[in-house]
Design an enzyme around this catalytic site. Structure first.
Site, PDB file in Angstrom:
ATOM      1  N   ASP A  10       7.445   3.211  -5.652  1.00 31.51           N
ATOM      2  CA  ASP A  10       6.947   3.428  -4.291  1.00 31.51           C
ATOM      3  C   ASP A  10       6.545   4.897  -4.213  1.00 31.51           C
ATOM      4  OD1 ASP A  10       6.444   3.056  -1.499  1.00 31.51           O
ATOM      5  OD2 ASP A  10       8.385   3.926  -1.022  1.00 31.51           O
ATOM      6  N   SER A  11       5.979   5.280  -3.078  1.00 32.40           N
ATOM      7  CA  SER A  11       5.631   6.690  -2.918  1.00 32.40           C
ATOM      8  C   SER A  11       6.869   7.530  -2.600  1.00 32.40           C
ATOM      9  CB  SER A  11       4.599   6.847  -1.798  1.00 32.40           C
ATOM     10  OG  SER A  11       5.123   6.327  -0.597  1.00 32.40           O
ATOM     11  N   TYR A  42       1.071   7.963   0.625  1.00 35.29           N
ATOM     12  CA  TYR A  42      -0.092   7.289   0.046  1.00 35.29           C
ATOM     13  C   TYR A  42      -1.011   6.770   1.163  1.00 35.29           C
ATOM     14  CZ  TYR A  42       1.865   6.811  -4.731  1.00 35.29           C
ATOM     15  OH  TYR A  42       2.338   7.040  -5.989  1.00 35.29           O
ATOM     16  N   GLY A  43      -0.373   6.401   2.252  1.00 39.13           N
ATOM     17  CA  GLY A  43      -1.068   5.631   3.294  1.00 39.13           C
ATOM     18  C   GLY A  43      -2.204   6.328   4.005  1.00 39.13           C
ATOM     19  N   ASN A  74       3.469  -1.221   0.075  1.00 36.06           N
ATOM     20  CA  ASN A  74       2.377  -2.059   0.592  1.00 36.06           C
ATOM     21  C   ASN A  74       1.015  -1.415   0.348  1.00 36.06           C
ATOM     22  OD1 ASN A  74       3.468  -4.364   2.667  1.00 36.06           O
ATOM     23  ND2 ASN A  74       4.897  -2.696   2.388  1.00 36.06           N
ATOM     24  N   THR A  75       0.970  -0.096   0.477  1.00 39.64           N
ATOM     25  CA  THR A  75      -0.302   0.607   0.342  1.00 39.64           C
ATOM     26  C   THR A  75      -0.854   0.437  -1.077  1.00 39.64           C
ATOM     27  OG1 THR A  75       0.596   2.204   1.910  1.00 39.64           O
ATOM     28  CG2 THR A  75      -1.406   2.825   0.758  1.00 39.64           C
ATOM     29  N   THR A 184       7.053  -0.544   3.180  1.00 43.85           N
ATOM     30  CA  THR A 184       8.461  -0.672   2.772  1.00 43.85           C
ATOM     31  C   THR A 184       9.342   0.417   3.381  1.00 43.85           C
ATOM     32  OG1 THR A 184       7.876   0.473   0.730  1.00 43.85           O
ATOM     33  CG2 THR A 184       7.996  -1.928   0.643  1.00 43.85           C
ATOM     34  N   HIS A 185       8.730   1.415   4.006  1.00 45.41           N
ATOM     35  CA  HIS A 185       9.539   2.410   4.728  1.00 45.41           C
ATOM     36  C   HIS A 185      10.046   1.859   6.065  1.00 45.41           C
ATOM     37  CE1 HIS A 185       7.898   5.396   1.960  1.00 45.41           C
ATOM     38  NE2 HIS A 185       8.646   6.339   2.509  1.00 45.41           N
TER      39      HIS A 185
HETATM   40  N1  DGL Z   1       6.219   2.701   1.538  1.00 46.80           N
HETATM   41  C1  DGL Z   1       4.841   2.654   1.337  1.00 46.80           C
HETATM   42  C2  DGL Z   1       4.165   1.427   1.828  1.00 46.80           C
HETATM   43  O1  DGL Z   1       4.793   0.403   1.787  1.00 46.80           O
HETATM   44  C3  DGL Z   1       4.065   3.910   1.260  1.00 46.80           C
HETATM   45  C4  DGL Z   1       3.975   4.731   2.464  1.00 46.80           C
HETATM   46  C5  DGL Z   1       3.149   5.960   2.210  1.00 46.80           C
HETATM   47  O2  DGL Z   1       3.374   6.630   1.211  1.00 46.80           O
HETATM   48  O3  DGL Z   1       2.273   6.241   3.030  1.00 46.80           O
HETATM   49  O4  DGL Z   1       3.023   1.422   2.211  1.00 46.80           O
END
Ligand code: DGL
Length: 264
Positions: A10-11, A42-43, A74-75, A184-185
């Site tokens: 994950d990020s 990442y988003g 998810n991203t 997932t956050h």
């Molecule tokens: N937890 C991540 C997700 O599910 C990444 C969130 C991020 O880094 O912006 O999208």
């Protein structure tokens, strides 16, 4: 085939929501977790950039001889799904299991999706939901401030409560009966989100479904399973291990052991 560990990335800390469910379902498996904390979030980035990051993470995990990779983000899942890229080992995304679960729980087939800007823009959830049920009504909302608030450990601050309210107010008016936590956050904000959207709306956190999907994949691909002995967890982050530890331990309710810094 060698009985390697399960790889998860994950990020940041968000993927630990998936790690927790996988650990619950597979008490003996070794797990390598990578949080790309140097490049988080990442988003807010473009699909091209996210693909570049994700491919690096996949390579890093492959170098640890993992037998399967779970994209606990998810991203990254959304952009890789759109790319339809094939890998030599099974790579599991979080989008499809979440979409299936939402359709299972929703009675009126009005489903809300919240996620990062990139996830919402990718329309990956809409595509998956429509593939399983073409008449589903889908309402989406990007919530770009949630990830930094969680990473900053601001979950209990009044400001966060206010921001959750602002983001969810329009969704609340749509009559959805299921809301996909498409990041997932977000499970770390579950109590606040539930309170704001209303008790009658089922929150869909794909972590459990993803763990079940992993079980399926391991069985159908006849991958070796570790069914006894002590499990070995290894955690790597690309920046600031102490920050990852602080939120990660609070969230998992246990010590994380060694967290190794790996600059990609
Ligand atoms: N937890 C991540 C997700 O599910 C990444 C969130 C991020 O880094 O912006 O999208």
């Amino acid at each position: 085939m060698k009985n390697g560990p399960i790889g998860i990335f994950d990020s940041g800390v968000g993927g630990l929501t998936v790690f927790r469910e996988i650990r619950r379902l597979f008490p003996y498996e070794d797990i390598v977790y990578f949080g790309d904390t140097a490049r988080l979030p990442y988003g807010t980035k473009s699909p091209e950039t996210i693909v570049r990051f994700a491919l690096k993470n996949i390579n890093f995990l492959k170098n640890h001889d993992v037998k399967v990779i779970v994209i606990a983000c998810n991203t990254a899942s959304a952009v890789l799904l759109n790319l339809k890229k094939k890998f030599r080992i099974p790579v599991i995304n979080v989008i499809e299991p979440g979409a299936r679960q939402a359709l299972l729980f929703s009675r009126n087939k009005k489903i809300g999706v919240i996620g990062t800007e990139s996830t919402i823009q990718s329309r990956a959830y809409e595509k998956a939901l429509r593939r399983y049920n073409p008449s589903a009504k889908i309402f989406t909302r990007a919530c770009p401030l949630f990830v930094p608030l969680i990473e900053e450990d601001w979950v209990k601050k009044p400001e966060t409560k206010f921001i959750v309210k602002r983001y969810l107010s329009a969704l609340k008016a749509t009559g959805i009966d299921a809301l996909i936590l498409g990041c997932t956050h977000y499970p770390l904000l579950k109590p606040l989100i539930q309170k704001e959207i209303g008790r009658e709306v089922k929150l869909i956190d794909s972590a459990r479904e993803v763990a079940k999907e992993l079980d399926e994949v391991l069985k159908t691909k006849r991958l070796p399973l570790k069914e006894k002995g002590l499990p070995r967890d290894r955690f790597f982050v690309s920046d600031l291990p102490p920050k990852f530890r602080k939120i990660g331990e609070r969230f998992l309710g246990r010590k994380l052991g060694k967290i190794q810094l790996h600059r990609l």
